[in-house]
Scaffold this active site. Sequence first.
Site, PDB file in Angstrom:
ATOM      1  N   GLN A  32       0.819  -1.219   0.000  1.00 45.70           N
ATOM      2  CA  GLN A  32       0.000   0.000   0.000  1.00 45.70           C
ATOM      3  C   GLN A  32       0.851   1.267   0.000  1.00 45.70           C
ATOM      4  O   GLN A  32       1.841   1.375   0.729  1.00 45.70           O
ATOM      5  CB  GLN A  32      -0.927   0.047   1.213  1.00 45.70           C
ATOM      6  CG  GLN A  32      -1.915   1.211   1.128  1.00 45.70           C
ATOM      7  CD  GLN A  32      -2.772   1.379   2.345  1.00 45.70           C
ATOM      8  OE1 GLN A  32      -2.296   1.785   3.389  1.00 45.70           O
ATOM      9  NE2 GLN A  32      -4.071   1.066   2.216  1.00 45.70           N
ATOM     10  N   CYS A  70      -6.648   7.179   5.160  1.00 45.13           N
ATOM     11  CA  CYS A  70      -5.926   7.678   6.337  1.00 45.13           C
ATOM     12  C   CYS A  70      -6.536   9.001   6.792  1.00 45.13           C
ATOM     13  O   CYS A  70      -6.565   9.973   6.024  1.00 45.13           O
ATOM     14  CB  CYS A  70      -4.441   7.859   6.032  1.00 45.13           C
ATOM     15  SG  CYS A  70      -3.494   8.455   7.465  1.00 45.13           S
ATOM     16  N   ASN A 130     -15.214  -2.710  13.174  1.00 43.15           N
ATOM     17  CA  ASN A 130     -16.082  -3.360  14.176  1.00 43.15           C
ATOM     18  C   ASN A 130     -15.785  -4.830  14.419  1.00 43.15           C
ATOM     19  O   ASN A 130     -16.651  -5.534  14.938  1.00 43.15           O
ATOM     20  CB  ASN A 130     -17.571  -3.223  13.812  1.00 43.15           C
ATOM     21  CG  ASN A 130     -18.098  -1.830  13.986  1.00 43.15           C
ATOM     22  OD1 ASN A 130     -17.358  -0.914  14.326  1.00 43.15           O
ATOM     23  ND2 ASN A 130     -19.381  -1.643  13.724  1.00 43.15           N
ATOM     24  N   ALA A 157      -7.775  -4.639  11.392  1.00 44.57           N
ATOM     25  CA  ALA A 157      -6.599  -3.810  11.682  1.00 44.57           C
ATOM     26  C   ALA A 157      -6.274  -3.876  13.171  1.00 44.57           C
ATOM     27  O   ALA A 157      -5.579  -4.779  13.626  1.00 44.57           O
ATOM     28  CB  ALA A 157      -6.848  -2.376  11.239  1.00 44.57           C
TER      29      ALA A 157
END
Length: 533
Positions: free
Chosen positions: A132, A161, A265, A287
Amino acid sequence: MPVPMESETRQQPVLHGREFYKSIGSPKKVLAPMVNQSEFAWRQTVRTYRLDQDPTHHSGNDKCEPFLSYTPMMNAKHFGESGLRGTKYRWSNFQPTHTDHPDSVETTNSLMEIEKEYLDGHRSVDRPLSVQFCANDENALVAAAKYVQPYCDAVDLNLGCPQQIARKGKYGAYLQEDWPCISRMIRKLHDELDVPVTAKIRILGSKERTLEYAQMVLDAGASILTVHARTREQNGHNTGLADWEYVRYLRDHLPSETVIFANGNILEHEDIDRCLKVTGADAVMIAEGCLTDPSIFTGPPPLGQEGREYWRGVDDRRGHRVDAALRRYLDVLWRYVIQKEPPQRSALYIPTDGPSVKSSDRCISAISESLGREGIASRNDPNLRAMKAHFFEILRTFNKVHPHVQSRLHTIKGNDILDFEAVLAMVEVEVSKGLEKYNTLTRNGLWSEASQMAYVPSQSDSLSVRKYVKPWWCCQPYVRPSPQEAREKGATQATKKEATNLLKSMHDQSVIDEREASDGPKPALSTVARVNA
C-alpha cells in the site's frame, strides 16, 4: 531508485477484479495495512496461528484457507527518492532483497546474494501480499509501484488515512474531494503495472454519495474496493462504530462481480462471519483488533485440545495466551530477521505441571549466555523497530495488573531482541503464577475470588467491554471507548462545529425559558380544560 530487472517482472496478462481475487484463492480474511505495524514479522506471526495452530509450521505454502496481507502504508514520494535518503526510506519500510541495504556492498559477497529474496513478498512465506502507498501524484506513485510489483500480488492506494499528517500532505482520506486526482492515479497504475491496483476508502456523508465515490474508484481501474465503514471524522477518540449498512448498500447497488472488503467493528473471531453475513462483502479486513490479539483470524481449538497456548476457564471465557503470542512473535524475528534459531525455552506452564517454579532471571541469563549479543543490538530494521509497540499492544491489559513489566518495557531504548526476551521471561512467570492461583481458587470453589483476580476492573460503561473482556493472561479484543465516554473523561473535546451547535441550543433554550417566565406559569391541564369548555 534501483529498478528491478525486466526478467523479474510478470509476463502473463494482468488479471482484473474477481478473476484476480480468485487467482489468490478468494481469501475471506485480510490483514489490514497499519503504519509501522503490519510489517513482515507481524504478518508472519498472524500466519503462524492459521497453519493448523501449529507454531512449528512456517511456510506460506502449508495447506490452510487463503489469507491476504497488506504492508504498512508507505509514502510513494519518499519511496521513490534518489540518493541515500531514498535508499534508507525503502530499506526501513520494505525489504524484498538486500539491494536497498545501505551497506549491501560491504555486507554481502556477490550480486547474487544482494538480489536474493529476503523478507517482504518472499514467494514461499509472504504471499499473497498487497503493497500500500499513499500519494497525490500519479507519476511518483507509478514509479514506486513499479519497484515493488515483482514482490507483491497487487498495489493498493490508501484513500482512508484520517490523520493530520495526511491532511497536511493531502493524501489518504483528504483526497476524497479531489476525484480527478484519484482517478488519474488509479488509471495510471491500472494501465502501466504488471499487477492489479486496489483501493481502500472511507464512507462519505450519505450512502448515495459513497456509492458514486466507489463507482468512480472502480471505473478508474481498481480491482478490489476495501470499505472502512467510518467517515474521515471518525478517528482517534471520535472513532465510534463502523456502519456496516453502508457496505451492504454498496454490495446491493454495485455490479455483482465487484470485489468488496469490509473493514471495521471486528472485536473477536466470531465477528468475522457476522460481518460477512450482514454486509455481503467478499472478505473482512482487520486492523487494530489484530494488534492486541494476533490469533483473531483463528477460531478456538476443539474442547480438550487447548494445549499450552490456549486457555479455557470454568466460566467459559477463553482465549490465546499472551506469553504464547509473544513467543510466536519473537520466534519469527529470530528465524527471519536475526536469521538464527530461537533460544531454547522451557515449555509454557499449565496447572497440571504442578507448582510453578520458573525464574525470569535464570531464563534470560541462560539465553544471553547461549546466544551472545554480537550483531543483534545494532540492527536497524523495521521489524525490530516495531517490537516495543507490539509488546505494548499485546500486553495492554496485562500491564494494568503487572506495572513492573510495563516499567521494564519503558526502559528499553534500542532494538536489542534480548531485552524483549527478558520481558517475555517476566511475562511467562506472571502468567504461570496467575494460572496456578486461578486453578487453586476454582478447584476449591472460590469462584468470586477467582474472577476478582483474573479480570481487570473497567471504568467503562461499554457493553462491548463487559461482553468481550478476558482474563489478563489472554489476548484481548481492541475496544475503544465511545466518543461520549472519551469526552466525559476529558480525553477529547468537542469540535468547533459541535461547540457552536451546543451553544446555539443553549441560547435557544434560554430564550424559551425567558419567554415562559415573562408570560407567567402555564395553566394546569384542568384549568385549560375548563377554559376550553
